[in-house]
Enzyme design. Structure first.
Site, mmCIF file in Angstrom:
data_model
loop_
_atom_site.group_PDB
_atom_site.id
_atom_site.type_symbol
_atom_site.label_atom_id
_atom_site.label_comp_id
_atom_site.label_asym_id
_atom_site.label_seq_id
_atom_site.Cartn_x
_atom_site.Cartn_y
_atom_site.Cartn_z
ATOM 1 N N HIS A 75 1.156 -1.519 -0.312
ATOM 2 C CA HIS A 75 0.141 -0.093 0.158
ATOM 3 C C HIS A 75 0.836 1.503 -0.022
ATOM 4 O O HIS A 75 1.447 1.678 0.565
ATOM 5 C CB HIS A 75 -0.837 0.096 1.541
ATOM 6 C CG HIS A 75 -1.970 -1.185 0.936
ATOM 7 N ND1 HIS A 75 -3.122 -1.166 1.947
ATOM 8 C CD2 HIS A 75 -2.051 -2.226 0.220
ATOM 9 C CE1 HIS A 75 -4.231 -2.105 1.684
ATOM 10 N NE2 HIS A 75 -3.176 -2.601 0.503
ATOM 11 N N TYR A 204 -8.864 5.158 8.431
ATOM 12 C CA TYR A 204 -9.125 5.548 9.773
ATOM 13 C C TYR A 204 -9.917 7.089 9.689
ATOM 14 O O TYR A 204 -10.335 7.734 9.229
ATOM 15 C CB TYR A 204 -7.951 5.546 10.320
ATOM 16 C CG TYR A 204 -6.368 4.712 10.173
ATOM 17 C CD1 TYR A 204 -5.589 4.548 9.436
ATOM 18 C CD2 TYR A 204 -6.942 4.230 11.757
ATOM 19 C CE1 TYR A 204 -5.067 3.621 9.347
ATOM 20 C CE2 TYR A 204 -5.605 2.823 11.995
ATOM 21 C CZ TYR A 204 -4.679 3.069 10.553
ATOM 22 O OH TYR A 204 -3.396 1.626 10.733
ATOM 23 N N PRO A 296 -4.320 -0.597 19.069
ATOM 24 C CA PRO A 296 -3.868 -0.684 17.320
ATOM 25 C C PRO A 296 -3.628 0.228 16.735
ATOM 26 O O PRO A 296 -3.357 -0.235 15.168
ATOM 27 C CB PRO A 296 -4.850 -1.933 16.744
ATOM 28 C CG PRO A 296 -5.875 -1.503 18.812
ATOM 29 C CD PRO A 296 -5.507 -0.912 19.322
ATOM 30 N N LYS A 300 1.388 -0.866 15.440
ATOM 31 C CA LYS A 300 2.433 -0.807 15.864
ATOM 32 C C LYS A 300 2.814 -2.457 15.938
ATOM 33 O O LYS A 300 3.853 -2.719 16.855
ATOM 34 C CB LYS A 300 2.864 0.804 16.177
ATOM 35 C CG LYS A 300 2.912 1.004 15.678
ATOM 36 C CD LYS A 300 3.899 1.323 15.154
ATOM 37 C CE LYS A 300 3.659 1.954 13.714
ATOM 38 N NZ LYS A 300 4.673 2.337 12.802
ATOM 39 N N TYR A 394 7.312 27.655 13.492
ATOM 40 C CA TYR A 394 7.525 28.206 14.146
ATOM 41 C C TYR A 394 7.259 29.729 13.354
ATOM 42 O O TYR A 394 7.576 30.864 13.653
ATOM 43 C CB TYR A 394 9.023 28.419 14.423
ATOM 44 C CG TYR A 394 9.683 29.508 15.870
ATOM 45 C CD1 TYR A 394 10.338 30.298 15.112
ATOM 46 C CD2 TYR A 394 9.292 29.618 16.753
ATOM 47 C CE1 TYR A 394 11.129 31.015 16.181
ATOM 48 C CE2 TYR A 394 9.879 30.413 17.445
ATOM 49 C CZ TYR A 394 10.926 31.214 17.076
ATOM 50 O OH TYR A 394 11.477 32.060 17.805
#
Ligand code: APR
Ligand code: PHB
Length: 403
Positions: A75, A204, A296, A300, A394
């Site tokens: 992917h 997700y 999950p 990882k 910044y």
């Protein structure tokens, strides 16, 4: 009592134990695995399926990558959907070429099991009463029962690859170990179905109804999750109720075309962040879930186990082949640096994508927070990409566009 001997005793035949055993054997370092359940039981566990490049390379090094390359799928990106708005994270271009391999952990475990058997390496499945002895001496050993017989396995080192509920971590005296834990105020209800994935890449999704994840195992098998309260139970969820809720949380265009079907597995898993320090004590080394657990959300779990394996396998190989005893005490510090980075990322992804209701997002001990902040400083002040993020904020991010 049957007394046997091997240089490295490995407890646990999950992916960590099997991969370590295969890599050590390839380097001529003999090892024996002691596993509590049967091989079929290990293969019956439903686990995630996203492999980092590092794990892909380790499986190649172990000579156990043919089926992964034949059946797995690279992917190049992943999708994040916030309230239905889809954002593509172009992994390949943003990382200068890295991708992730989509290939089920169960298949990784199966390939490693078959390779171990083919190499004639010794594994004691369905063993019980495993205990680790004299880890602070130069002659540690493991005792266990197998097929009604008692065994004593003398060794140089013990690799604790026996997962969160194993015996290894608890063998380190309580006064000598520190455990950091954050239990999340929700779980994941997961469904496996023999239906084609709803999207080419993982999605997700964060919606006002909570988190959802659209993943896959192959072009014909999908894996889906939705966030549920800790008080929920699988019995509350018919297949139809699951599909209906999942569609409400995924982007509308994906939900419209999604193909649903009967669940072949349905379960709720709690989410926790957990780390045990140190990851070694005397001649005992902890790897994978025996030492750490991640939510999950960052994919990882398996990949942190793999980096522990790579670290210890290299150290032990140098010890046996080059006499590098000095490296033996470096494992824990080396492994923990990457473990805390993976823990922080998984915690951060979970915070970004779940509905915490009125729970405090950063609820954890001061010591655990210190570890996360140290990992943040390492990353944002210690790497070019991290400094880039700091620099861009910044000097000032672009003003809002008005169009
Ligand atoms: N004696 C022998 N074996 C044991 C004992 C024991 N006392 N206790 C546990 N085991 C075995 C378990 O049966 C299991 O097969 O140790 C193995 C540990 O395997 P995993 O739990 O899969 O852990 P690990 O190899 O570290 O893999 C981590 O697996 O659980 C997922 O999300 C996790 O993806 C991550 C990966
Ligand atoms: C899965 O396919 O089971 C999976 C994929 C990615 C995750 C978690 C689970 O982050």
């Amino acid at each position: 009592m049957n007394t046997i001997r091997t240089p490295v005793a490995i407890i646990g035949a999950g992916p960590a134990g099997l991969l370590l055993g295969q890599l050590l054997a390839k380097q001529g370092v003999e090892n024996i695995i002691v596993e509590r359940v049967s091989g079929d039981y290990v293969l019956g566990r439903i686990r995630a399926g996203i492999l980092e490049q590092g794990l892909v390379k380790l499986l190649q090094e172990a000579g156990v990558s043919d089926r992964m390359f034949a059946e797995g799928e690279y992917h190049r990106g992943v999708e994040i959907a916030i309230d239905g708005k889809r954002v593509h994270i172009d992994l390949e271009n943003l990382t200068g070429g890295d991708q992730v391999m989509c290939y089920g952990q169960t298949e990784v475990t199966r390939d490693l099991m078959e390779a171990r058997a083919a190499a004639g390496l010794t594994s004691y499945y369905e063993s019980s009463d495993t205990q680790i002895h004299d880890i602070e001496s130069d002659a540690p050993y493991v005792t266990f029962s197998h097929d009604g017989e008692q065994y004593r396995l003398d060794c140089d080192f013990v690799a604790g690859c026996d997962g969160f509920h194993g015996v290894s971590r608890k063998t380190i005296p309580e006064a000598k170990r520190t455990e950091f834990e954050r239990v999340y105020p929700f779980g994941w209800l997961g469904v496996l179905s023999d239906t084609p994935p709803c999207n080419d890449e993982l999605i997700y999704a964060k919606s006002e109804r909570g988190f959802a994840l659209a993943s896959m195992r192959s072009k014909t098998r999908s894996r889906y999750y939705i966030q549920v309260p800790l008080t929920d139970s699988v019995e509350n969820w018919s297949d139809d109720a699951f599909w209906e809720e999942l569609k409400k949380r995924l982007p509308a265009d994906v939900a419209e075309t999604m193909i649903t079907g009967p669940s072949i597995e349905k379960s709720i898993a709690p989410l926790r962040s957990f780390v045990c320090e140190p990851m070694q004590y005397g001649k005992l080394y902890l790897l994978g879930d025996a030492a750490h657990i991640v939510p999950p959300t960052g994919a990882k779990g398996l990949n942190l186990a793999a980096s522990d394996v790579e670290t210890l396998y290299k150290i032990l190989t140098k010890f046996y082949k080059e006499g590098r005893a000095d490296l033996l005490r470096e494992y824990s510090e080396k492994a923990l640096k990457r473990v805390w980075a993976g823990e922080r990322f998984s915690w951060w992804m979970s915070n970004m994508l779940h509905d915490y209701g009125d729970e405090q997002i950063t609820a954890m001990s001061a010591e655990m927070q210190d570890r996360f902040m140290a990992s943040e400083r390492d990353y944002y002040f210690g790497t070019e990409e991290g400094k880039t993020v700091v620099a861009k904020q910044y000097v000032g991010l672009p003003y809002p566009t008005v169009e």
